[in-house]
Structures are given as structure tokens and as C-alpha cells.
Design a protein around this motif. Structure first.
Motif, PDB file in Angstrom:
ATOM      1  N   HIS A 153       0.852  -1.186   0.000  1.00 38.31           N
ATOM      2  CA  HIS A 153       0.000   0.000   0.000  1.00 38.31           C
ATOM      3  C   HIS A 153       0.894   1.245   0.000  1.00 38.31           C
ATOM      4  O   HIS A 153       1.969   1.251   0.623  1.00 38.31           O
ATOM      5  CB  HIS A 153      -0.894   0.011   1.241  1.00 38.31           C
ATOM      6  CG  HIS A 153      -1.917   1.099   1.216  1.00 38.31           C
ATOM      7  ND1 HIS A 153      -1.723   2.296   1.856  1.00 38.31           N
ATOM      8  CD2 HIS A 153      -3.120   1.176   0.598  1.00 38.31           C
ATOM      9  CE1 HIS A 153      -2.788   3.072   1.654  1.00 38.31           C
ATOM     10  NE2 HIS A 153      -3.643   2.420   0.904  1.00 38.31           N
ATOM     11  N   THR A 194      -3.635  -4.588  -0.800  1.00 37.32           N
ATOM     12  CA  THR A 194      -4.759  -3.781  -1.273  1.00 37.32           C
ATOM     13  C   THR A 194      -5.242  -4.237  -2.647  1.00 37.32           C
ATOM     14  O   THR A 194      -6.437  -4.303  -2.892  1.00 37.32           O
ATOM     15  CB  THR A 194      -4.311  -2.301  -1.356  1.00 37.32           C
ATOM     16  OG1 THR A 194      -3.598  -1.990  -0.168  1.00 37.32           O
ATOM     17  CG2 THR A 194      -5.490  -1.375  -1.497  1.00 37.32           C
ATOM     18  N   TYR A 210      -6.117  -4.621   6.023  1.00 38.23           N
ATOM     19  CA  TYR A 210      -7.346  -5.194   5.460  1.00 38.23           C
ATOM     20  C   TYR A 210      -7.547  -6.644   5.953  1.00 38.23           C
ATOM     21  O   TYR A 210      -8.601  -7.008   6.456  1.00 38.23           O
ATOM     22  CB  TYR A 210      -7.253  -5.131   3.926  1.00 38.23           C
ATOM     23  CG  TYR A 210      -8.124  -6.107   3.187  1.00 38.23           C
ATOM     24  CD1 TYR A 210      -9.500  -5.898   3.071  1.00 38.23           C
ATOM     25  CD2 TYR A 210      -7.574  -7.245   2.592  1.00 38.23           C
ATOM     26  CE1 TYR A 210     -10.302  -6.815   2.386  1.00 38.23           C
ATOM     27  CE2 TYR A 210      -8.363  -8.146   1.905  1.00 38.23           C
ATOM     28  CZ  TYR A 210      -9.728  -7.933   1.807  1.00 38.23           C
ATOM     29  OH  TYR A 210     -10.511  -8.835   1.135  1.00 38.23           O
ATOM     30  N   HIS A 228     -11.508   0.051  11.183  1.00 39.28           N
ATOM     31  CA  HIS A 228     -12.442   0.754  10.300  1.00 39.28           C
ATOM     32  C   HIS A 228     -12.564   0.138   8.902  1.00 39.28           C
ATOM     33  O   HIS A 228     -13.266   0.664   8.046  1.00 39.28           O
ATOM     34  CB  HIS A 228     -12.199   2.271  10.266  1.00 39.28           C
ATOM     35  CG  HIS A 228     -11.009   2.754   9.469  1.00 39.28           C
ATOM     36  ND1 HIS A 228     -10.575   4.059   9.546  1.00 39.28           N
ATOM     37  CD2 HIS A 228     -10.168   2.156   8.590  1.00 39.28           C
ATOM     38  CE1 HIS A 228      -9.532   4.232   8.751  1.00 39.28           C
ATOM     39  NE2 HIS A 228      -9.273   3.092   8.156  1.00 39.28           N
TER      40      HIS A 228
HETATM   41  N1  PLP Z   1      -2.591  -1.008   4.204  1.00 42.13           N
HETATM   42  C1  PLP Z   1      -3.429  -1.661   3.378  1.00 42.13           C
HETATM   43  C2  PLP Z   1      -3.127  -3.070   2.995  1.00 42.13           C
HETATM   44  C3  PLP Z   1      -4.569  -1.027   2.879  1.00 42.13           C
HETATM   45  O1  PLP Z   1      -5.365  -1.689   2.036  1.00 42.13           O
HETATM   46  C4  PLP Z   1      -4.818   0.311   3.260  1.00 42.13           C
HETATM   47  C5  PLP Z   1      -6.001   1.010   2.740  1.00 42.13           C
HETATM   48  O2  PLP Z   1      -6.787   0.494   2.003  1.00 42.13           O
HETATM   49  C6  PLP Z   1      -3.923   0.946   4.132  1.00 42.13           C
HETATM   50  C7  PLP Z   1      -2.819   0.265   4.580  1.00 42.13           C
HETATM   51  C8  PLP Z   1      -4.147   2.392   4.550  1.00 42.13           C
HETATM   52  O3  PLP Z   1      -5.259   2.480   5.373  1.00 42.13           O
HETATM   53  P1  PLP Z   1      -6.012   3.888   5.611  1.00 42.13           P
HETATM   54  O4  PLP Z   1      -6.692   4.218   4.319  1.00 42.13           O
HETATM   55  O5  PLP Z   1      -6.953   3.554   6.723  1.00 42.13           O
HETATM   56  O6  PLP Z   1      -5.007   4.882   5.997  1.00 42.13           O
END
Ligand code: PLP
Length: 392
Positions: A125, A173, A201, A234
């Protein structure tokens, strides 16, 4: 359309404010309408929304004033920790989201090791890259194997005297991929470096899949080399927005990021943010207490069934999936160019999907807010669009 103006001289009546808010609200997409097919966030249950409102003033950077909220945070961490097999000496806190959780992890890793290179898979991500940028760390990318997992042999080759930590995904993601964390754990132990698992996730999905008999590779604190895990209430945890989670293997790891805050009730802070919106902590607590293992298992099972159904329908159109989804992220392979046109066509029909780049896909995430009816309606429009473009 709302005008953006300067602050008005005099206040306006609440009903006028409400009207403006309604106008803005109507311009947004809402999960309940089922048109957003790629978000990893969700529509929380009523009890979580109520909890959020009730604790709207709370600020956990002043935890001694908010003892009740602080207790809820400890409970949330203990519940998240218990599904990820954390130890007696482990700890954690709730962040504004997964991004802040990932930043916190790399902050701890940098300060423990005093080293400045982070090895991460190319399909991480982007928040991991954000974290490197903020913390002055150099991202060192490792390529993927044929299953889009990080190539751990390349990680091993790239470790050097400057390596501070390795980042792995447990549900990335783009496709929901779990990296070979067991192998990475052994490599990190051998090289005395830290291992962060981004389960933002997957942390609220895979433990429940494992419980009902899926063969899920271990990625949590059962592996000795795993030092931190991010896992977001969340997302699949069904909290309101503003609840990421960071867990550390040993509470002492926090010592390296303690910053004095003499004028607050807590004399030291270990949070990236100063004031902390803590209503989402109460919401996370409410959701987790409401669902329990049984509720999450039921929810995950249903989303997996829907994922399988959508995949079957897509395969019947002779389209290719990037992988059999490990969880609820579906990647449909398309050439770049064609893919963008389809996304625009879908958007014209009010369907919001996104893209993956490893490999190039149209990306759909099945979350609890998507009903069978929403999915049927999407699939019908998707097929029509493809036919019109003579892609079927
Ligand atoms: N890490 C992963 C694997 C994600 O899929 C996401 C967001 O979709 C994040 C980190 C970042 O999360 P946030 O959007 O709550 O900051």
C-alpha cells in the motif's frame, strides 16, 4: 452546488446550516446505495455510529481525563490482539487509520535499529512509501513471484547493514495477497531486523477464515520474527472511520518513540497525531462487542460467498482473474487503455471501481455493504458495457 466563501459575519440559523449539509451529503456516494465497489471501508452498524456520537469529545492524548475511553482502547487492542495471537508483553494503540499505523511501525523500527532502508514488496500500500518519505527512510523494492507475493529470496539478497525492517502484506490492497511471512520471519530473525506485517485489510478477515477451516498461512505474532502488525477496525472490523490499529510484540518497543508532553495529563506521547479523535475507538469497541467471533465469521463467510459468485460470473464471460481471490478482492485482468475506458463507462452508469497495477486489473472489493441485488445489477451493466465495446 455549495459556494466556498469567507467566514460569514453573522451565524446562520441551524436549519439553513442543515440545508447546506444535506446538499453536500447528496453529492456524495454512500455505501448503502451499493455503487462503491472498491472501498475497503464500510457502513458501520447502528451501535457503532451511536458510540461514535457519544464519545465525540474524547481525546486520548489526554487519556487521564478520558479514563473511560482509554479503557475502551485497551479493550479494543486486547480484542484485536487476541485474534492476532499477541503475547502478554504486547501492546498497541488505535490510530487515525492504516496509514498512521504503518507510519508508527516504521518510526519504531527506525528508532530501534538506527538504520534507514526498508524492504517492501512492489505491491505494498502506498502508505508504506508515505511512511518512508516522512521518516527519511529509503524504500527498497522487492519483486513478486508468480502468485504476486513478495519474492523472499530477493528480500534475503537485498538485506544489508543498512536494513531497518521488512514489510509484508497479509491481504494486500490490490488482490488481498498474503506474503510468505513465515519465511520472512526466519530471514528477519537470522539477520536481526524487524518485520512489519500490514494486515490493515486482512487482519479482520483471515483469522476468521482460519477459524472455519481455511488453510491460511500464519502471518501473526505466532511467528517469532513478526515485530509489529497493523490491523484496521475501520475496514472489516466495522468501526466508524478513524480507527486503524498498530500492535507491537513488546510494549518496551514504544520506549523509542516516547515524546514528552508536559502540559497534558499524559506526560509522554507515542502517537503521530497530537489530539486524537477517539470517538472511533468507542465505535470499534461497540462493533467488536456486537459481532464477536460468531458475528465476524458470519459476515466474512457471506462476503466470501459473494466473492466466489462474482468470480464465477466473470469467468463465464471468459474474462481472466489475476488470481483466485485469497479473500474478497477481485482483480479482473485488462490491458491498460481498454481498462480505463471500461472504468469510465462504469462510472457513467454510477459504478465506482478501481485499478490494480500488479498485474493490471479492474479491482472490486466485496464488503458487507454490497448486497446480492447490488452485485446482480452491477454484473448486468458490466456485461452490457463489455458487449458494447465488443470485448465479449
Ligand atoms: N494497508 C493496506 C493493505 C490497505 O489496504 C490500506 C487502505 O486500504 C492501508 C494500509 C491504509 O489504510 P487507511 O486508508 O486507513 O489509511
Amino acid at each position: 452546488m455549495l459556494n466556498v466563501t469567507l467566514l460569514n459575519e453573522h451565524g446562520i440559523p441551524p436549519n439553513a446550516v442543515q440545508k447546506e449539509l444535506n446538499t453536500a451529503y447528496e453529492r456524495d456516494y454512500h455505501f448503502k446505495d451499493g455503487r462503491v465497489l472498491y472501498s475497503m471501508c464500510n457502513s458501520p452498524p447502528e451501535i457503532a455510529k451511536k458510540a461514535h456520537i457519544k464519545f465525540i469529545e474524547a481525546n486520548l492524548s489526554d487519556a487521564k481525563i478520558y479514563e473511560g475511553t482509554s479503557h475502551l482502547e485497551k479493550c479494543v487492542i486486547s480484542m484485536v490482539g487476541s485474534i492476532l495471537h499477541y503475547k502478554n508483553e504486547s501492546s498497541g494503540h488505535i490510530t487515525s487509520g492504516g496509514t498512521e499505523a504503518n507510519i508508527t511501525s516504521l518510526w519504531i523500527s527506525r528508532n530501534i535499529t538506527h538504520k534507514r532502508e526498508v524492504i517492501l514488496p512492489v505491491n505494498s500500500h502506498y502508505s508504506v512509501v508515505t511512511a518512508c518519505d516522512i521518516l527519511g527512510l529509503k524504500p527498497v523494492y522487492a519483486n513478486l513471484n508468480s502468485q504476486y507475493q513478495i519474492d523472499y529470496t530477493e528480500v534475503e539478497r537485498k538485506i544489508n547493514k543498512n536494513t531497518c525492517c521488512v514489510v509484508a502484506n497479509a491481504g494486500n490492497t490490490e488482490l488481498g495477497i498474503i506474503d510468505p511471512v513465515k519465511e520472512l520471519s526466519a530471514i528477519c530473525i537470522e539477520n536481526k531486523i524487524l518485520l512489519h506485517v500490514d494486515a490493515c485489510y486482512g487482519g479482520f478477515i483471515f483469522p476468521f477464515m482460519e477459524k472455519i477451516g481455511y488453510n491460511i498461512p500464519t502471518f501473526d505474532f505466532r511467528l517469532d520474527g513478526v515485530t509489529t502488525i497493523s490491523c484496521d477496525p475501520h475496514k472489516f472490523g466495522r468501526s466508524t472511520m478513524g480507527a486503524g490499529g498498530i500492535l507491537v510484540r513488546n510494549e518496551k518497543m514504544y520506549d523509542v518513540i516516547k515524546i514528552p508532553s508536559p502540559y497534558l495529563s499524559l506526560r509522554e506521547q507515542t502517537s503521530v497525531t497530537g489530539g486524537r479523535c477517539s470517538a472511533s475507538v468507542a465505535a470499534a469497541y461497540a462493533s467488536m462487542r456486537k459481532f464477536g467471533w460468531e458475528g465476524y465469521i458470519k459476515m466474512v463467510k457471506l462476503c466470501l460467498r459473494k466473492t466466489e459468485y462474482v468470480c464465477k460470473r466473470i469467468s463465464e464471460l471468459d474474462l481472466e482473474l489475476a488470481v483466485k481471490p485469497p479473500a474478497t478482492v477481485i482483480g479482473i485482468k485488462f490491458r491498460a487503455g481498454v481498462r480505463e475506458k471500461i472504468i469510465v463507462d462504469l462510472q457513467k452508469n454510477n459504478w465506482i471501481v478501481s485499478k490494480g497495477e500488479h498485474p493490471q486489473t479492474i479491482r472490486i472489493v466485496i464488503m458487507p455493504h454490497l448486497s446480492w441485488k447490488h452485485l446482480e445489477s452491477f454484473l448486468a451493466d458490466f456485461e452490457n458495457i463489455l458487449k458494447k465495446r465488443k470485448l465479449l
